[in-house]
Design a protein around this motif. Sequence first.
Motif, PDB file in Angstrom:
ATOM      1  N   LEU A  80      -8.308  51.577  10.897  1.00 47.60           N
ATOM      2  CA  LEU A  80      -8.788  51.792   9.539  1.00 47.60           C
ATOM      3  C   LEU A  80     -10.228  52.284   9.557  1.00 47.60           C
ATOM      4  N   VAL A 158      -5.842  47.866   0.798  1.00 44.96           N
ATOM      5  CA  VAL A 158      -4.823  47.881   1.854  1.00 44.96           C
ATOM      6  C   VAL A 158      -3.631  47.048   1.401  1.00 44.96           C
ATOM      7  N   SER A 187      -4.300  52.301   1.590  1.00 48.34           N
ATOM      8  CA  SER A 187      -3.407  52.195   2.749  1.00 48.34           C
ATOM      9  C   SER A 187      -2.159  51.428   2.336  1.00 48.34           C
ATOM     10  N   THR A 223      -2.650  56.164   5.212  1.00 51.36           N
ATOM     11  CA  THR A 223      -3.933  55.934   4.540  1.00 51.36           C
ATOM     12  C   THR A 223      -4.321  57.240   3.873  1.00 51.36           C
TER      13      THR A 223
END
Length: 231
Positions: A80, A158, A187, A223
């Motif tokens: 990430l 996320v 994400s 993402t």
Amino acid sequence: MRNICRATQRLPPGIFGWGERRGPQQAPAAEAQVVGPYWPQVTYLMSLVKHLLGRAIFPARYAWFLEGRWRRLVLSPERLQQRLALSPELTVLEIGVGAGYYARPLAGLVRRFIGLDVQAEMLKRLRYKPVGAHLLLVQGDATHLPIAAASIDLVIAVTVLGEVPSVETTVVEVRRVLRPGGVFSVSEHWPDPDFLSFAHVSKLCRKSGLQLQQRYGGRFNYTATFRAHTT
């Protein structure tokens, strides 16, 4: 120091108020070898959670599951980080910080990292972990962010948009708190039962004035970063 938050739990003055708001890179081969054997169990457990809870906020009492080694297979903190343009002068907001799986390793890379979660139990769990001075915790609702307008450089979400009461309202709120040119990073991945497709997220972001900047990953594990207009 600019006051960027309208309401929160007890935190140092000058940053937050005193009131409480209620309300495209692949994983390394070695990483896959370590976590791979856990994948069938992960898929089964997530399917069970979906069957029992449906689309809902992930319960704080199961936070330990969100910190499992299996997460490195789908999206590790390192991967990430590679997808985010982090720098020491940024102010970052993570929506749905949970127990801090991403916040704890990323907070030290920026000027200020705000971790927001609607569940006090999640934040309490995170407070018992070693965190740096850059990480500030806020209890709040993603559809009514307790953050001042145009005060955030980067918003991270996320696998959390599918859990909020209104995805559209949350995206509008994200656009409100982003500074001109700020970035919204989303994400999503399977087997999360609240998975949102890239097409759906992209449509909502365009509607709110956020333009696609970059997309990483595939159809079921991606993402995407969206940038706010500079004017």
